[in-house]
Scaffold this motif. Sequence first.
Motif, PDB file in Angstrom:
ATOM      1  N   ASP A 228      64.605  58.162  55.657  1.00 17.79           N
ATOM      2  CA  ASP A 228      65.484  57.350  54.818  1.00 17.79           C
ATOM      3  C   ASP A 228      66.074  58.145  53.656  1.00 17.79           C
ATOM      4  O   ASP A 228      67.236  57.931  53.276  1.00 17.79           O
ATOM      5  CB  ASP A 228      64.725  56.134  54.276  1.00 17.79           C
ATOM      6  N   TYR A 229      65.291  59.039  53.063  1.00 19.67           N
ATOM      7  CA  TYR A 229      65.809  59.841  51.951  1.00 19.67           C
ATOM      8  C   TYR A 229      67.002  60.675  52.406  1.00 19.67           C
ATOM      9  O   TYR A 229      68.040  60.742  51.724  1.00 19.67           O
ATOM     10  CB  TYR A 229      64.701  60.739  51.401  1.00 19.67           C
ATOM     11  N   TRP A 230      66.866  61.317  53.574  1.00 21.95           N
ATOM     12  CA  TRP A 230      67.973  62.088  54.124  1.00 21.95           C
ATOM     13  C   TRP A 230      69.174  61.174  54.426  1.00 21.95           C
ATOM     14  O   TRP A 230      70.322  61.529  54.138  1.00 21.95           O
ATOM     15  CB  TRP A 230      67.531  62.784  55.406  1.00 21.95           C
ATOM     16  N   ARG A 367      63.808  69.370  61.778  1.00 20.27           N
ATOM     17  CA  ARG A 367      63.684  68.114  62.529  1.00 20.27           C
ATOM     18  C   ARG A 367      64.710  67.096  62.034  1.00 20.27           C
ATOM     19  O   ARG A 367      65.344  66.398  62.839  1.00 20.27           O
ATOM     20  CB  ARG A 367      62.270  67.568  62.360  1.00 20.27           C
ATOM     21  N   ALA A 368      64.892  66.998  60.717  1.00 23.64           N
ATOM     22  CA  ALA A 368      65.904  66.086  60.182  1.00 23.64           C
ATOM     23  C   ALA A 368      67.291  66.491  60.656  1.00 23.64           C
ATOM     24  O   ALA A 368      68.116  65.639  61.033  1.00 23.64           O
ATOM     25  CB  ALA A 368      65.836  66.083  58.656  1.00 23.64           C
ATOM     26  N   TRP A 369      67.572  67.769  60.646  1.00 20.45           N
ATOM     27  CA  TRP A 369      68.858  68.299  61.102  1.00 20.45           C
ATOM     28  C   TRP A 369      69.105  67.918  62.563  1.00 20.45           C
ATOM     29  O   TRP A 369      70.193  67.429  62.929  1.00 20.45           O
ATOM     30  CB  TRP A 369      68.827  69.804  60.905  1.00 20.45           C
ATOM     31  N   GLU A 370      68.117  68.120  63.403  1.00 22.59           N
ATOM     32  CA  GLU A 370      68.258  67.839  64.828  1.00 22.59           C
ATOM     33  C   GLU A 370      68.504  66.357  65.086  1.00 22.59           C
ATOM     34  O   GLU A 370      69.314  65.989  65.953  1.00 22.59           O
ATOM     35  CB  GLU A 370      66.992  68.295  65.559  1.00 22.59           C
ATOM     36  N   LEU A 371      67.820  65.484  64.330  1.00 18.45           N
ATOM     37  CA  LEU A 371      67.915  64.052  64.572  1.00 18.45           C
ATOM     38  C   LEU A 371      69.145  63.413  63.933  1.00 18.45           C
ATOM     39  O   LEU A 371      69.731  62.479  64.497  1.00 18.45           O
ATOM     40  CB  LEU A 371      66.653  63.357  64.053  1.00 18.45           C
ATOM     41  N   LEU A 372      69.550  63.894  62.771  1.00 22.83           N
ATOM     42  CA  LEU A 372      70.612  63.229  62.011  1.00 22.83           C
ATOM     43  C   LEU A 372      71.971  63.909  62.133  1.00 22.83           C
ATOM     44  O   LEU A 372      72.981  63.300  61.780  1.00 22.83           O
ATOM     45  CB  LEU A 372      70.205  63.132  60.537  1.00 22.83           C
ATOM     46  N   ALA A 373      72.002  65.163  62.579  1.00 24.96           N
ATOM     47  CA  ALA A 373      73.279  65.864  62.763  1.00 24.96           C
ATOM     48  C   ALA A 373      73.209  66.683  64.047  1.00 24.96           C
ATOM     49  O   ALA A 373      73.321  67.915  64.019  1.00 24.96           O
ATOM     50  CB  ALA A 373      73.580  66.750  61.558  1.00 24.96           C
ATOM     51  N   PRO A 374      73.043  66.024  65.198  1.00 27.78           N
ATOM     52  CA  PRO A 374      72.798  66.759  66.456  1.00 27.78           C
ATOM     53  C   PRO A 374      73.930  67.681  66.863  1.00 27.78           C
ATOM     54  O   PRO A 374      73.686  68.747  67.435  1.00 27.78           O
ATOM     55  CB  PRO A 374      72.571  65.639  67.483  1.00 27.78           C
ATOM     56  N   GLU A 375      75.188  67.318  66.586  1.00 22.93           N
ATOM     57  CA  GLU A 375      76.289  68.201  66.965  1.00 22.93           C
ATOM     58  C   GLU A 375      76.258  69.487  66.150  1.00 22.93           C
ATOM     59  O   GLU A 375      76.469  70.584  66.690  1.00 22.93           O
ATOM     60  CB  GLU A 375      77.623  67.473  66.761  1.00 22.93           C
ATOM     61  N   GLU A 376      75.988  69.381  64.860  1.00 23.11           N
ATOM     62  CA  GLU A 376      75.889  70.572  64.029  1.00 23.11           C
ATOM     63  C   GLU A 376      74.631  71.360  64.348  1.00 23.11           C
ATOM     64  O   GLU A 376      74.616  72.590  64.231  1.00 23.11           O
ATOM     65  CB  GLU A 376      75.921  70.168  62.551  1.00 23.11           C
ATOM     66  N   PHE A 377      73.580  70.679  64.773  1.00 18.77           N
ATOM     67  CA  PHE A 377      72.344  71.366  65.131  1.00 18.77           C
ATOM     68  C   PHE A 377      72.552  72.282  66.331  1.00 18.77           C
ATOM     69  O   PHE A 377      71.909  73.332  66.447  1.00 18.77           O
ATOM     70  CB  PHE A 377      71.251  70.344  65.440  1.00 18.77           C
ATOM     71  N   ALA A 378      73.448  71.927  67.200  1.00 24.25           N
ATOM     72  CA  ALA A 378      73.700  72.727  68.406  1.00 24.25           C
ATOM     73  C   ALA A 378      74.433  74.025  68.097  1.00 24.25           C
ATOM     74  O   ALA A 378      74.459  74.936  68.932  1.00 24.25           O
ATOM     75  CB  ALA A 378      74.491  71.905  69.415  1.00 24.25           C
ATOM     76  N   ALA A 379      75.028  74.127  66.922  1.00 21.41           N
ATOM     77  CA  ALA A 379      75.776  75.336  66.557  1.00 21.41           C
ATOM     78  C   ALA A 379      74.817  76.450  66.151  1.00 21.41           C
ATOM     79  O   ALA A 379      73.642  76.224  65.865  1.00 21.41           O
ATOM     80  CB  ALA A 379      76.750  75.032  65.431  1.00 21.41           C
ATOM     81  N   ARG A 380      75.347  77.686  66.089  1.00 19.90           N
ATOM     82  CA  ARG A 380      74.509  78.836  65.770  1.00 19.90           C
ATOM     83  C   ARG A 380      74.440  79.118  64.266  1.00 19.90           C
ATOM     84  O   ARG A 380      73.736  80.031  63.843  1.00 19.90           O
ATOM     85  CB  ARG A 380      75.026  80.077  66.503  1.00 19.90           C
ATOM     86  N   SER A 381      75.180  78.369  63.461  1.00 16.94           N
ATOM     87  CA  SER A 381      75.151  78.584  62.020  1.00 16.94           C
ATOM     88  C   SER A 381      75.428  77.265  61.319  1.00 16.94           C
ATOM     89  O   SER A 381      75.856  76.281  61.950  1.00 16.94           O
ATOM     90  CB  SER A 381      76.199  79.625  61.603  1.00 16.94           C
ATOM     91  N   TRP A 382      75.196  77.230  60.023  1.00 13.73           N
ATOM     92  CA  TRP A 382      75.622  76.077  59.243  1.00 13.73           C
ATOM     93  C   TRP A 382      77.130  75.933  59.367  1.00 13.73           C
ATOM     94  O   TRP A 382      77.856  76.931  59.440  1.00 13.73           O
ATOM     95  CB  TRP A 382      75.194  76.242  57.799  1.00 13.73           C
ATOM     96  N   PRO A 383      77.665  74.726  59.355  1.00 15.90           N
ATOM     97  CA  PRO A 383      79.063  74.518  59.765  1.00 15.90           C
ATOM     98  C   PRO A 383      80.114  74.998  58.771  1.00 15.90           C
ATOM     99  O   PRO A 383      81.270  75.208  59.151  1.00 15.90           O
ATOM    100  CB  PRO A 383      79.149  72.994  59.932  1.00 15.90           C
ATOM    101  N   TYR A 384      79.737  75.155  57.501  1.00 18.89           N
ATOM    102  CA  TYR A 384      80.688  75.534  56.451  1.00 18.89           C
ATOM    103  C   TYR A 384      79.861  76.031  55.265  1.00 18.89           C
ATOM    104  O   TYR A 384      78.619  75.942  55.284  1.00 18.89           O
ATOM    105  CB  TYR A 384      81.565  74.342  56.057  1.00 18.89           C
ATOM    106  N   PRO A 385      80.495  76.560  54.219  1.00 17.83           N
ATOM    107  CA  PRO A 385      79.725  77.003  53.060  1.00 17.83           C
ATOM    108  C   PRO A 385      78.888  75.861  52.475  1.00 17.83           C
ATOM    109  O   PRO A 385      79.409  74.784  52.182  1.00 17.83           O
ATOM    110  CB  PRO A 385      80.808  77.470  52.080  1.00 17.83           C
ATOM    111  N   VAL A 386      77.604  76.116  52.334  1.00 17.87           N
ATOM    112  CA  VAL A 386      76.647  75.089  51.902  1.00 17.87           C
ATOM    113  C   VAL A 386      76.118  75.448  50.521  1.00 17.87           C
ATOM    114  O   VAL A 386      75.868  76.622  50.226  1.00 17.87           O
ATOM    115  CB  VAL A 386      75.497  74.971  52.929  1.00 17.87           C
ATOM    116  N   ASN A 387      75.937  74.444  49.693  1.00 22.46           N
ATOM    117  CA  ASN A 387      75.395  74.652  48.352  1.00 22.46           C
ATOM    118  C   ASN A 387      73.884  74.856  48.450  1.00 22.46           C
ATOM    119  O   ASN A 387      73.164  73.980  48.931  1.00 22.46           O
ATOM    120  CB  ASN A 387      75.717  73.437  47.473  1.00 22.46           C
ATOM    121  N   PHE A 388      73.395  76.003  47.986  1.00 24.12           N
ATOM    122  CA  PHE A 388      72.004  76.406  48.219  1.00 24.12           C
ATOM    123  C   PHE A 388      71.459  77.028  46.943  1.00 24.12           C
ATOM    124  O   PHE A 388      72.096  77.890  46.339  1.00 24.12           O
ATOM    125  CB  PHE A 388      71.955  77.408  49.372  1.00 24.12           C
TER     126      PHE A 388
END
Length: 492
Positions: A228-230, A367-388
């Motif tokens: 839920d937090y995600w 696990r959260a990535w795979e369940l909540l963003a499955p299309e992006e999870f299938a890619a080989r990198s994060w989809p765009y510049p991410v704040n880290f």
Amino acid sequence: MRQFPLEMHHVAPGRVVEWRLRSTAAEACGPDDEPGRRASFNQEKHFNVAEESRAADDPVASWIAVTFEVAGRLDEPALAQALLAFVQRHEVLRCAFRRLAGELACEPFDPAELALEAETVGAFETSGALRDFLVERFTRSIDTLSWPLFVMGAVLREDSATVYLAFDHIVCDGMSMPIVVHEVLTAYEALCRGEESGLPSAAPSYLDFADEQRRRYLSIDARDERLDYWKEFIARGGEFFPRFPLDLGVEPDRMYPIVNEASTLLDAAETEVYEKTCLAVGGKPFMGVLAAVAVCLREAGGPGVYRGLMPVSERGREGWGNSVGWFVNTMPIEFDASPGRDFAQVMAGVRAGFNEMISHIDVPFVRAWELLAPEEFAARSWPYPVNFFSYIDMRRCQGAGRHDEWRPSTHVWSARANGACSWFQRDAGGLHMNSLYVDTPAARRTMGDFQEALRLTVQQIARSGGFRRPVALTAPRRPERTPLDAAAGYGR
């Protein structure tokens, strides 16, 4: 102990010796054996990316390395024995990874089956030639799909030596590096005195951590309330990954060579004052740095609400404090840094956001990535510049009391990226920053302005107790970015 590019490290020239790990057994297990252990979520995603990249003839490459100093003439047999004992002590370092029935098996070699073979690489006459060799050596040798997953060596001189180890991320994280330094040198010094290594034969195993994590989270689905937090974070921002809010000049679905930069933001005395300023408004130093980052991003054109990803160590929860492995969960954090809020108000937002994040730390990021963003999870990198944002207080690490003597340093490298990542470290010498970002004209301008604005912001906080002016808009550009002071020389 700080993190900076290996290219910035001045290592005195000398004779290079490496110790190569070998197994006296043919394989960790036979080709028809069933997998005995499973890789962690972090490890499996990392391995999948390596496999897919290799298949697409677009290999990814990265490594984490540590260097440290040994005073006096090196006892080569003692160091070899210390290195072997270190590898035998940590089960994850003895693992070979391979696919079995679609699963990623993580099979450890028996400690008794391992041996080290010494090999003299050659003598280097200049620091520049030695540095080039080390960069090339780590880049060529660290391969997620090939065992062993690290290299070990030393630069020998008449009166000193520099020891180096470089690892694939699949077997370690940044917090593993102080453990490497402490354990290898503790064992080496004991052996030189004719004593036992002084370390237990085995550390709590990362493979056990991975097993426990999989038992708890492999069966959950996207409806699980622990997500839920995600879900709330995604609903507010519209995306799983929080975007880096400034222009880096990148094109979609393209990876770029990287710029790897490091600098000191505050010296030791300034950092002490900075800590007191943070404590005075109810926060911790890392919260103050995150508050400063948020304000600088906002003043440079970013939003008033900070949204980013933050790695959090999972070592302290079940006694993994002295274990090597990838004990990192990555979580989203959000807080208000809008115009008009003073340092105490932004700090209160950071504190509340962090406490809320920590209360939901259990679900693994992958696990959260795979369940909540499955299309992006299938890619080989994060989809765009991410704040880290990442922060480590190296003074709290094992062996920190002798860091001034051992002079350890950490170095990270990646071949390509599509965004920016920044790591902050505090050590006895002050507060430091290491950033990796895409090598584009826009990114060089953006990150140069941001880093200088951040430096001025934390200095203002230390000197005046808060934000006094819109730093990012009025900060003068330095004529030249200074290299790290004598690299790991610690003020010498």
